[in-house]
Design an enzyme around this catalytic site. Structure first.
Site, PDB file in Angstrom:
ATOM      1  CG  ASP A  94      -0.243   0.055   2.543  1.00 19.01           C
ATOM      2  OD1 ASP A  94       0.786  -0.658   2.694  1.00 19.01           O
ATOM      3  OD2 ASP A  94      -0.699   0.784   3.440  1.00 19.01           O
ATOM      4  CD  GLU A 155       4.417   0.522   7.028  1.00 21.79           C
ATOM      5  OE1 GLU A 155       5.092   0.910   7.999  1.00 21.79           O
ATOM      6  OE2 GLU A 155       4.161   1.267   6.034  1.00 21.79           O
TER       7      GLU A 155
END
Length: 397
Positions: A94, A155
């Site tokens: 991400d 994350e």
């Protein structure tokens, strides 16, 4: 006088192999970077995970996908070997960018520098890790019990959905390697601050700001006093940071506000320093500069801090030796930002961080970059480190 025997190193044997991977790696990197995958953009994240699943399967890994809403899939890949070492590699797919960022800033290369959303944080590190595993496979190296790769999907917002998965898998492994990027060719991160998050809420007394201003008790004014007091804590707490953000209040312009709030991010290298910071914030919340105002403080513990341990020092010695084999004088440094290394160390797994390639301007869509020529060097260092760990007695081999 006896001499200390030289340390066997392995990174140099992988450098030429990594150089042959470069063109294909960059082609694959372009594919991944040109997919929007900001946190919660599940469709793009799942597309990237599908590519990673294909490439890891080609290397003999057994891959499973673990969905966590609303973030998309997490990926876990495992490969059994013939030795004793159990090593876990971790990365995330991400980014911090909104949908449509790829259209605004697609992947490109200029003068040996690659640009694009997530190019260094951390799609290039994910791919470099896969190619380090490929280098081991093509060299016929299997002196490990199991290699495990985990790519998670959230994350950038603290791994809230993937943390239980990471912690559960970490219990099975004796070494963690995190593929976050480095700022320089010779940097390795061996400690990170932990984080606590707070919501501070102030209640005052509402009153008309024109006809009866003295009857009101401004929550905004009280919060302002508290924010200044929080900022002044920097002079009392060494290596602890306090960042106030997301300040809010009532919107009516003609009313003295009876509500105000802010969020506070606190970072420190030890749990003790975070707990002392919590006590100081509680004292600030308990007092008042504006009479008749009341303050509540809500603490949420984030990722724990991590510092060096004896087992981690062994890993540090190994990576320094592998760096020396490539002509690098590695510098082991602390960093204020957090990563999934915090979670692995919190689970008791000695973990080295920032083993990925070199770049910078993270979280800046126009400027985020990867220094392309560091991929073979850092990639071969990672492959050498993996072999070094497997052939050491750190894991009982």
């Amino acid at each position: 006088m006896s001499q200390i025997p030289p340390v066997n190193t392995y990174a140099q044997s992988y450098l030429s192999r990594f150089q042959t991977y470069q063109d294909e790696l960059l082609q694959r990197l372009e594919t991944l970077v040109n997919i929007d995958s900001g946190t919660r953009q599940a469709q793009g994240i799942n597309r990237i995970m599908a590519y990673l699943q294909e490439w890891l399967t080609e290397l003999g890994f057994t891959v499973t996908l673990h969905p966590s809403e609303p973030f998309g899939n997490n990926l876990v890949a495992r490969r059994k070997g013939k030795g004793k070492a159990r090593i876990m590699l971790v990365g995330h797919v991400d980014t911090v960018y909104e949908a449509g960022s790829v259209e605004k800033r697609p992947f490109c290369i200029r003068d040996g520098i690659a640009y694009g959303p997530g190019v260094i944080d951390m799609k290039s590190g994910d791919l470099m890790g896969i190619y380090a595993l490929r280098a081991l496979a093509e060299a016929g190296f299997e002196q490990y019990d199991e290699l495990c790769v985990v790519f998670n999907n959230d994350e950038e917002v603290g791994s809230a959905g993937s943390a239980p998965l990471l912690k559960a898998i970490a219990k099975e492994f004796s070494v963690g390697l995190v593929l976050e990027p480095a700022s320089t060719l010779e940097q390795i991160i061996n400690s990170r601050k932990g984080t606590n998050k707070y919501i501070m809420q102030v209640a005052g007394i509402a009153s008309h700001s024109g006809s009866s201003p003295t009857k009101g008790r401004s929550a905004v004014l009280e919060l302002a006093h508290k924010i200044i007091a929080i900022h002044n804590l920097h002079s009392l707490f060494h290596n602890v940071t306090f960042n106030v953000t997301d300040i809010r209040s009532n919107e009516q312009l003609n009313i003295i506000p009876d509500k105000a709030s802010c969020q506070i991010s606190v970072r420190g290298y030890t749990n003790q320093s975070l707990d002392k910071a919590a006590e100081a914030l509680e004292q600030i919340a308990a007092g008042s500069s504006v009479p008749d105002t009341r303050t509540t403080l809500i603490r949420t513990r984030g990722r724990p801090p991590y510092t060096s341990t004896p087992a981690l020092k062994r890993l540090e010695e190994m990576v320094v030796a592998e760096g020396q084999a490539l002509g690098l004088k590695l510098v082991l440094e602390p960093r204020g930002g957090v990563s999934d290394a915090n979670l692995l160390m919190g689970a008791g797994v000695p973990t080295l961080d920032s083993l990925g390639p070199v770049g910078g301007n993270l979280h800046n869509l126009q400027k985020e970059y990867l220094q392309i020529d560091t991929l073979p060097i850092r990639g071969s260092m990672l492959a050498g480190l993996l072999q070094h760990i497997c052939l050491s007695n750190l894991t009982g081999a």
